[in-house]
Write a protein that holds these residues in place. Structure first.
Motif, PDB file in Angstrom:
ATOM      1  N   VAL D  57     -21.024   4.501 -16.551  1.00  0.00           N
ATOM      2  CA  VAL D  57     -20.461   3.175 -17.028  1.00  0.00           C
ATOM      3  C   VAL D  57     -21.734   2.743 -18.122  1.00  0.00           C
ATOM      4  CG1 VAL D  57     -20.466   0.761 -16.376  1.00  0.00           C
ATOM      5  CG2 VAL D  57     -19.138   2.668 -15.058  1.00  0.00           C
ATOM      6  N   ASN D  58     -21.297   2.400 -19.055  1.00  0.00           N
ATOM      7  CA  ASN D  58     -22.485   2.011 -20.246  1.00  0.00           C
ATOM      8  C   ASN D  58     -23.552   3.192 -20.469  1.00  0.00           C
ATOM      9  OD1 ASN D  58     -21.107  -0.164 -20.863  1.00  0.00           O
ATOM     10  ND2 ASN D  58     -22.168  -1.449 -19.174  1.00  0.00           N
ATOM     11  N   GLN D  59     -22.898   4.727 -20.266  1.00  0.00           N
ATOM     12  CA  GLN D  59     -23.475   5.640 -20.582  1.00  0.00           C
ATOM     13  C   GLN D  59     -24.762   5.934 -19.364  1.00  0.00           C
ATOM     14  OE1 GLN D  59     -25.123   5.855 -24.735  1.00  0.00           O
ATOM     15  NE2 GLN D  59     -23.187   5.370 -25.465  1.00  0.00           N
ATOM     16  N   GLU D  60     -24.468   5.613 -18.209  1.00  0.00           N
ATOM     17  CA  GLU D  60     -25.244   5.901 -17.103  1.00  0.00           C
ATOM     18  C   GLU D  60     -24.164   6.449 -16.146  1.00  0.00           C
ATOM     19  OE1 GLU D  60     -28.545   5.442 -16.201  1.00  0.00           O
ATOM     20  OE2 GLU D  60     -28.976   3.911 -18.055  1.00  0.00           O
ATOM     21  N   TYR D  61     -24.704   7.566 -15.451  1.00  0.00           N
ATOM     22  CA  TYR D  61     -23.975   8.117 -14.402  1.00  0.00           C
ATOM     23  C   TYR D  61     -23.698   7.083 -13.142  1.00  0.00           C
ATOM     24  CZ  TYR D  61     -24.405  12.780 -16.345  1.00  0.00           C
ATOM     25  OH  TYR D  61     -24.569  13.966 -17.071  1.00  0.00           O
ATOM     26  N   VAL D  62     -22.403   7.027 -12.637  1.00  0.00           N
ATOM     27  CA  VAL D  62     -22.413   5.829 -11.484  1.00  0.00           C
ATOM     28  C   VAL D  62     -21.362   6.758 -10.456  1.00  0.00           C
ATOM     29  CG1 VAL D  62     -22.583   3.823 -12.943  1.00  0.00           C
ATOM     30  CG2 VAL D  62     -20.466   4.813 -12.464  1.00  0.00           C
ATOM     31  N   LYS D  63     -21.503   5.931  -9.407  1.00  0.00           N
ATOM     32  CA  LYS D  63     -20.377   6.440  -8.249  1.00  0.00           C
ATOM     33  C   LYS D  63     -19.178   5.577  -8.461  1.00  0.00           C
ATOM     34  CE  LYS D  63     -23.272   8.930  -5.391  1.00  0.00           C
ATOM     35  NZ  LYS D  63     -24.576   8.548  -4.685  1.00  0.00           N
ATOM     36  N   LEU D  64     -18.116   5.865  -7.502  1.00  0.00           N
ATOM     37  CA  LEU D  64     -16.831   5.054  -7.776  1.00  0.00           C
ATOM     38  C   LEU D  64     -16.799   3.776  -7.125  1.00  0.00           C
ATOM     39  CD1 LEU D  64     -14.149   8.036  -6.506  1.00  0.00           C
ATOM     40  CD2 LEU D  64     -14.633   7.338  -8.690  1.00  0.00           C
ATOM     41  N   ASP D  65     -17.735   3.456  -6.513  1.00  0.00           N
ATOM     42  CA  ASP D  65     -17.867   1.828  -6.170  1.00  0.00           C
ATOM     43  C   ASP D  65     -18.694   1.036  -7.225  1.00  0.00           C
ATOM     44  OD1 ASP D  65     -20.229   2.788  -5.806  1.00  0.00           O
ATOM     45  OD2 ASP D  65     -20.518   2.334  -3.488  1.00  0.00           O
ATOM     46  N   HIS D  66     -18.980   1.612  -8.260  1.00  0.00           N
ATOM     47  CA  HIS D  66     -20.001   1.085  -9.275  1.00  0.00           C
ATOM     48  C   HIS D  66     -19.005  -0.095  -9.691  1.00  0.00           C
ATOM     49  CE1 HIS D  66     -23.483   0.450 -11.937  1.00  0.00           C
ATOM     50  NE2 HIS D  66     -22.466   0.059 -12.806  1.00  0.00           N
ATOM     51  N   PRO D  67     -19.271  -1.251 -10.127  1.00  0.00           N
ATOM     52  CA  PRO D  67     -18.604  -2.610 -10.659  1.00  0.00           C
ATOM     53  C   PRO D  67     -18.344  -1.975 -12.165  1.00  0.00           C
ATOM     54  CG  PRO D  67     -20.776  -3.205 -10.277  1.00  0.00           C
ATOM     55  CD  PRO D  67     -20.732  -2.001  -9.784  1.00  0.00           C
ATOM     56  N   VAL D  68     -17.083  -2.698 -12.536  1.00  0.00           N
ATOM     57  CA  VAL D  68     -16.885  -2.534 -14.201  1.00  0.00           C
ATOM     58  C   VAL D  68     -16.205  -4.011 -14.450  1.00  0.00           C
ATOM     59  CG1 VAL D  68     -15.862  -0.327 -13.944  1.00  0.00           C
ATOM     60  CG2 VAL D  68     -14.404  -1.906 -13.610  1.00  0.00           C
ATOM     61  N   ALA D  69     -16.740  -4.219 -15.715  1.00  0.00           N
ATOM     62  CA  ALA D  69     -16.329  -5.501 -16.207  1.00  0.00           C
ATOM     63  C   ALA D  69     -16.051  -5.509 -17.634  1.00  0.00           C
ATOM     64  CB  ALA D  69     -17.498  -6.581 -15.931  1.00  0.00           C
ATOM     65  N   ALA D  70     -15.456  -6.728 -18.241  1.00  0.00           N
ATOM     66  CA  ALA D  70     -15.089  -6.547 -19.714  1.00  0.00           C
ATOM     67  C   ALA D  70     -16.028  -6.407 -20.338  1.00  0.00           C
ATOM     68  CB  ALA D  70     -14.375  -7.846 -20.029  1.00  0.00           C
TER      69      ALA D  70
END
Lengths: 158, 85, 158, 85
Positions: D57-70
């Motif tokens: 997300v935004n070019q950082e590795y994240v896990k599946l529970d990471h928040p996403v937003a517009a």
């Protein structure tokens, strides 16, 4: 391949012809050793000016060839190169170049480090440093012995 | 036989190489060193501390009990030292 | 320094300007990775023709900078360089160059191997091979994971 | 938000990037994937085996529970593979 010479060498030229057109090579590791203009010892004010590398012509080449053969016995290498200078050298000058080429990067790295580690304890070179406190023959270093010892285990029975 | 010296051993011995003809009972490196020490003060000083001396016969590292014979090249030098990298 | 590019690079030119005139440097270690024309897998008849390296522009540079910063945190390095290509490459083509310069050779070797090991598991590149048996995306290799894992211990708390 | 795909995920998804506006309850990566799978067969196939999918997300590795937003850039790709050296 082995070369012992007083003239400088060009690492770029050496690298350009090293393993050229051999498509079995996946990785090339190259090490260049330089004369460091550092403090002579930790905590010392002494600085190194120049250094002179004396060697044993004939035996040097023989030992370097032996070290190279040992590396090729231990690792799958497509090419190897050792170039070592002798004579008077100044800070920033190149002393030695070691290069290895292998299908796999790990073999290239290990063999390259092995070559420089063994060379430092087996090839007959002696170094006289000109420091701000005078000239003196450098003693063998325990850290070089330890670095070479690491590779002892895999040594061929002699 | 030909004796060659390197680094500070050369400085202490006062020369880089010398031809010698020791007596026949000088049959190994240790005996050769003992004989050389009797020849002059330079050699006596060069071989004062044998812990810092390495030996090669015909360009091969050897120990003190290695035989020596006429025609051999015997080299004495300190432990090797590469660059400071 | 970090560069991601489709054009080839000249290791000799990179090496010539790497750490130039820095007399604190005692050793330079350089690794060049090449496209290998080997059998695709051990025991397989397949040969690699070309390969295409896809990457994630922006994130790639970010990850490479992060890996470089981590190396500089762990070892006393005077200079570091990573050049990585993307696009379609043929056997014998250069893929990546990693170089490190340090007062001491052991640090130069370790940091250089660390950089390439971490890059292989962390930098967002994906490889599609064209083999005699068709094209396919290459899966991540366990050996690369293991090589990277070796360096895990010294990692900064995040 | 902007979704980007790489390697075989791009081929399965049938495109390299797409702008989407999921409903407000799609607040993390896992929810986004579940929502994308409902959109078309390509997405359903791309996300069939999540063990082979990595997310940034935004070019950082994240896990599946990471928040996403517009406004976020969410990337899906396989584990990375370097050259064969």
């Amino acid at each position: 391949m082995i070369r012992v010479q007083s003239e400088d060498f060009d690492p770029g030229v050496e690298l350009a012809r090293f393993g050229a057109d051999n498509h079995a090579i996946g990785g090339i590791c190259l090490f260049v050793g330089l004369v460091r203009d550092g403090a002579a010892e930790a905590g010392s004010d002494e600085r190194i000016g120049a250094m002179t590398l004396e060697h044993y012509p004939g035996m040097t080449e023989r030992e370097l060839e032996r070290i190279e053969a040992e590396a090729r016995r231990r690792w799958p290498l497509e090419a190897t190169l050792i170039v070592h200078r002798h004579g008077r050298l100044l800070p920033g000058d190149r002393i030695v170049l070691v290069a290895t080429a292998s299908p796999h990067r790990k073999a290239a790295f290990e063999a390259c480090e092995f070559l420089i580690d063994w060379l430092k304890t087996k090839a007959p070179f002696w170094k006289k440093e000109e420091t701000t406190a005078g000239a003196r023959w450098v003693e063998a270093r325990q850290s070089d012995e330890a670095a070479a010892e690491r590779w002892r285990k895999g040594q061929a029975a002699e | 036989m030909k004796i060659v010296y390197f680094a500070w051993l050369k400085e202490k011995a006062g020369r880089g190489e010398v031809q010698v003809s020791p007596p026949a009972d000088v049959s190994d490196v240790a005996a050769l060193i003992a004989w050389l020490k009797l020849q002059d003060a330079g050699h006596a000083s060069a071989f004062a501390d044998m812990s810092a001396v390495r030996v090669a016969v015909n360009q091969e590292y050897v120990k003190l009990d290695h035989p020596v014979a006429a025609g051999d090249e015997i080299a004495f030098f300190p432990p090797v030292t590469g660059g400071r990298c």
